[in-house]
Motif scaffolding. Structure first.
Motif, PDB file in Angstrom:
ATOM      1  N   GLU A 146       0.847  -1.199   0.000  1.00 21.18           N
ATOM      2  CA  GLU A 146       0.000   0.000   0.000  1.00 21.18           C
ATOM      3  C   GLU A 146       0.881   1.247   0.000  1.00 21.18           C
ATOM      4  OE1 GLU A 146      -3.225   0.017  -0.202  1.00 21.18           O
ATOM      5  OE2 GLU A 146      -3.945  -1.924   0.526  1.00 21.18           O
ATOM      6  N   ARG A 161      -5.438   0.051   6.905  1.00 23.68           N
ATOM      7  CA  ARG A 161      -4.739  -0.169   5.639  1.00 23.68           C
ATOM      8  C   ARG A 161      -3.309  -0.568   5.962  1.00 23.68           C
ATOM      9  NH1 ARG A 161      -6.466   0.365   1.023  1.00 23.68           N
ATOM     10  NH2 ARG A 161      -8.180   1.741   1.584  1.00 23.68           N
ATOM     11  N   SER A 162      -3.074  -1.870   6.041  1.00 26.45           N
ATOM     12  CA  SER A 162      -1.757  -2.403   6.388  1.00 26.45           C
ATOM     13  C   SER A 162      -1.126  -2.990   5.143  1.00 26.45           C
ATOM     14  CB  SER A 162      -1.881  -3.503   7.434  1.00 26.45           C
ATOM     15  OG  SER A 162      -2.577  -3.053   8.553  1.00 26.45           O
ATOM     16  N   GLU A 216     -14.491  -0.094   4.271  1.00 24.96           N
ATOM     17  CA  GLU A 216     -14.857  -1.478   3.910  1.00 24.96           C
ATOM     18  C   GLU A 216     -14.304  -2.503   4.901  1.00 24.96           C
ATOM     19  OE1 GLU A 216     -14.010  -2.622  -0.186  1.00 24.96           O
ATOM     20  OE2 GLU A 216     -13.666  -4.686   0.471  1.00 24.96           O
ATOM     21  N   LEU A 217     -15.216  -3.373   5.350  1.00 25.89           N
ATOM     22  CA  LEU A 217     -14.836  -4.500   6.210  1.00 25.89           C
ATOM     23  C   LEU A 217     -14.726  -5.772   5.387  1.00 25.89           C
ATOM     24  CD1 LEU A 217     -17.149  -4.690   9.359  1.00 25.89           C
ATOM     25  CD2 LEU A 217     -14.689  -4.450   9.286  1.00 25.89           C
TER      26      LEU A 217
HETATM   27  P1  ATP Z   1      -9.722  -1.124  -0.248  1.00 24.34           P
HETATM   28  O1  ATP Z   1     -10.604  -0.561  -1.330  1.00 24.34           O
HETATM   29  O2  ATP Z   1     -10.049  -0.616   1.128  1.00 24.34           O
HETATM   30  O3  ATP Z   1      -8.255  -1.077  -0.573  1.00 24.34           O
HETATM   31  P2  ATP Z   1     -10.225  -3.659  -1.452  1.00 24.34           P
HETATM   32  O4  ATP Z   1     -11.576  -3.470  -2.053  1.00 24.34           O
HETATM   33  O5  ATP Z   1      -9.026  -3.571  -2.312  1.00 24.34           O
HETATM   34  O6  ATP Z   1     -10.055  -2.690  -0.171  1.00 24.34           O
HETATM   35  P3  ATP Z   1     -10.484  -6.473  -1.348  1.00 24.34           P
HETATM   36  O7  ATP Z   1      -9.505  -6.728  -2.415  1.00 24.34           O
HETATM   37  O8  ATP Z   1     -11.937  -6.616  -1.641  1.00 24.34           O
HETATM   38  O9  ATP Z   1     -10.201  -5.032  -0.691  1.00 24.34           O
HETATM   39  O10 ATP Z   1     -10.077  -7.361  -0.083  1.00 24.34           O
HETATM   40  C1  ATP Z   1     -11.033  -7.970   0.761  1.00 24.34           C
HETATM   41  C2  ATP Z   1     -10.862  -7.515   2.197  1.00 24.34           C
HETATM   42  O11 ATP Z   1      -9.488  -7.598   2.607  1.00 24.34           O
HETATM   43  C3  ATP Z   1     -11.231  -6.062   2.430  1.00 24.34           C
HETATM   44  O12 ATP Z   1     -12.624  -5.917   2.599  1.00 24.34           O
HETATM   45  C4  ATP Z   1     -10.476  -5.746   3.701  1.00 24.34           C
HETATM   46  O13 ATP Z   1     -11.186  -6.183   4.852  1.00 24.34           O
HETATM   47  C5  ATP Z   1      -9.220  -6.578   3.572  1.00 24.34           C
HETATM   48  N1  ATP Z   1      -8.119  -5.725   3.112  1.00 24.34           N
HETATM   49  C6  ATP Z   1      -7.814  -5.366   1.844  1.00 24.34           C
HETATM   50  N2  ATP Z   1      -6.730  -4.569   1.802  1.00 24.34           N
HETATM   51  C7  ATP Z   1      -6.328  -4.416   3.103  1.00 24.34           C
HETATM   52  C8  ATP Z   1      -5.266  -3.708   3.738  1.00 24.34           C
HETATM   53  N3  ATP Z   1      -4.369  -3.026   3.030  1.00 24.34           N
HETATM   54  N4  ATP Z   1      -5.149  -3.775   5.075  1.00 24.34           N
HETATM   55  C9  ATP Z   1      -6.040  -4.478   5.824  1.00 24.34           C
HETATM   56  N5  ATP Z   1      -7.063  -5.175   5.270  1.00 24.34           N
HETATM   57  C10 ATP Z   1      -7.216  -5.149   3.944  1.00 24.34           C
END
Ligand code: ATP
Length: 536
Positions: free
Chosen positions: A247, A256-257, A333-334
């Motif tokens: 990220e 956001r880790s 988003e969770l």
């Molecule tokens: P965002 O839009 O917030 O980057 P995303 O839509 O890319 O998320 P997905 O690819 O759908 O996320 O991943 C499914 C789940 O994984 C997310 O709903 C979230 O809970 C978790 N997730 C995704 N990226 C991260 C992150 N960088 N740190 C922590 N959790 C994450």
């Protein structure tokens, strides 16, 4: 949010990774309480979604009965997996570089406000947290316009906070770490996958990636699972594991880790039933969060607009939570629940499909300039034959994809409460209490001897030894009992058991409820049962 972050550190829920060396951004360690909480969350998911699922019954709202099995795949996979999945080409975010500070930012995450003085209007951006954003924008704008405090009313700051992607151009933007305007480059794509090398030689062919999601491990094992277990479509495969995304601007605590854990299900169903299964999983996953204690006022289900959907998808919904670090009315988003059609299985079978294939037609394999598949698939048959009808088809997939770390963060935010409780002298005092659901609470019960004499510690230690065999309990004989209660309230421990003078006479103890503060006397013999019943 600051109070939650400080409690997490003070009580050992979360620490910054490598903190003694100044930390490393986007990486977090779970301390003694945090690891129990996170394990409990993952175990609740595994129990409720996979192990505890009864495949002989049709759950309420489900179109039919179905099976669920688990999997545990490797983090590093064959590099072709990421080419066929689309991550190699498409897994990008937009980022901008600042020519002045040489810093890099994620375009859609830098916030700011329009500021006006006289006839000059500039957009002042900042990476400050939401609570500090306005003050930080004002401070920077005052400095930019060289205004003194007594002339502060010459400055007008817009009420609305915007992210950079909402602006038409960046010419008037004061970048977060710049002193002059218009220092940001055009947004560019940035691949979020962490690269690594296999073996010692490390040529280009040995380059591979840390997985950015766990889902692909499930798709490439679809046939193995089908051939080795007796599952029949519809069925789901679940997996919990680490994922990695480089990220650009990790922030908002663990939200956001760069290294995080996902809890993902790929649910395989006949194409003509996929809409009904999509609806089932969307509602079931939403209900799971409220059952474990997230308030429905803070949760929303955001259905993606038709324009946001891939054309092979009948729907995608995000379960979002009103995290306290977001401005009022915004949600983070969770979990995403996506209908993915047969995109993944066919891509791994035939070669990466072109998601922009003409609408109304089956998706085509994406071709290179020589008219050959851009990324060749495995060539393995990933279709399914229905024994009852003898029909052969490629199952459609519904994917509920949750983040364990974001889940933990949401439950921590929800649990944090300040209320009033009497101290040792009966005076009401403010207390901090983590009202975690008993299934999630790191410690289920704490056992105290009222005083460290008269045989009370011996009785308390015996109870501790007995309960320890069934659940995570904690023994504490230090300090005033009121202080011991407070420490457990902060840890989210739902019950405290106190051995007092009466215990020695009638073999009962007091059982104190964290939330209602009610104290009941329970027979020592019946304690395990009483606790297990209350913990659910
Ligand atoms: P965002 O839009 O917030 O980057 P995303 O839509 O890319 O998320 P997905 O690819 O759908 O996320 O991943 C499914 C789940 O994984 C997310 O709903 C979230 O809970 C978790 N997730 C995704 N990226 C991260 C992150 N960088 N740190 C922590 N959790 C994450």
């Amino acid at each position: 949010m600051d109070k939650i972050v400080s409690l997490c550190k003070r009580r050992g829920f979360l620490f910054q990774s490598s903190e003694i060396y100044g930390g490393v951004q986007g990486f977090w360690d779970y301390g003694p309480l945090g690891v129990e909480l996170k394990r409990n969350l993952k175990e609740a998911w595994w129990q409720d979604m996979i192990r505890g699922h009864n495949d002989l019954l049709t759950p309420p709202g489900a179109p039919a009965s179905f099976e669920m099995v688990g999997l545990d795949c490797t983090i590093i996979m064959h590099p072709q997996v990421w080419k066929c999945s689309g991550h190699y080409d498409l897994f990008h975010d937009h980022m901008v570089d600042c020519r002045e500070s040489k810093k890099r930012y994620r375009f859609d995450q830098v916030r700011g406000r329009w500021c006006e003085r006289g006839d000059q209007k500039i957009f002042v951006s900042t990476l400050a947290e939401v609570e500090q954003e306005f003050d930080e924008v004002r401070r920077r704008a005052m400095k930019f316009f060289k205004l003194r405090a007594k002339n502060a009313d010459e400055l007008t700051i817009a009420d609305e906070s915007l992210t950079l992607d909402k602006l038409d151009d960046t010419d008037s933007v004061l970048a977060p770490d710049a002193k002059t305007l218009g220092t940001l480059t055009e947004p560019r794509e940035f691949n979020l996958m962490f690269k690594t090398t296999l073996g010692a030689l490390g040529g280009e062919d040995d380059t591979t990636f840390l997985r950015p999601e766990t889902a692909q491990g499930i798709f490439v094992n679809f046939k193995n699972v089908l051939d080795s277990s007796r599952v029949k479509v519809p069925f789901g495969i679940g997996q919990i594991g680490k994922s990695f995304r480089n990220e650009i601007t990790p922030r908002n605590f663990t939200f956001r880790s760069r290294e995080f854990e996902q809890m993902e299900i790929e649910f395989f169903c006949p194409p003509d039933q996929s809409q009904a299964w999509y609806r089932y999983w969307r509602d079931r996953r939403m209900a799971w969060y409220t059952e474990l204690g997230l308030s429905s006022d803070s949760l929303i289900m955001r259905e993606h607009e038709p324009a946001e959907l891939a054309h092979y998808s009948v729907g995608t919904a995000d379960i979002e939570y009103a995290f306290p670090f977001l401005p009022p009315g915004e949600y983070g988003e969770l979990e995403g629940i996506a209908h993915r059609g047969d995109f993944d299985l066919r891509s791994h079978m035939e070669g990466k499909l072109n998601p922009n294939s003409p609408e109304g037609q089956p998706m085509q394999v994406e071709l290179n300039e020589h008219g050959k598949p851009k990324y060749r698939g495995s060539g393995k048959d990933l279709s399914y034959r229905d024994e009852a009808t003898n029909e052969k088809f490629i199952p459609h997939v519904v994917e509920p994809s949750a983040g364990a770390d974001r889940g933990v963060l949401a439950f921590l935010c929800e649990a944090y409460t300040e209320d009033e409780a009497p101290d040792d002298k009966g005076q009401m005092q403010t207390r901090t209490v983590m009202k975690l659901h008993p299934r999630l609470a790191p410690i289920k019960a704490a056992i105290f001897p009222l005083v460290k004499k008269d045989g009370m510690p011996e009785v308390a230690q015996e109870i501790y030894g007995e309960l320890k065999q069934h659940m995570n309990v904690f023994y504490d004989d230090k300090g005033a009992v009121g202080r011991r209660y407070r420490r457990q309230d902060e840890a989210g421990t739902p019950f405290c058991i106190t051995v007092d003078g009466e215990s020695l006479r009638d073999k009962t103890v007091t059982l104190r409820d964290r939330d209602s503060l009610e104290q009941t006397r329970v027979k020592i013999d019946e304690l395990s049962f009483a606790l297990i019943e209350r913990l659910g």
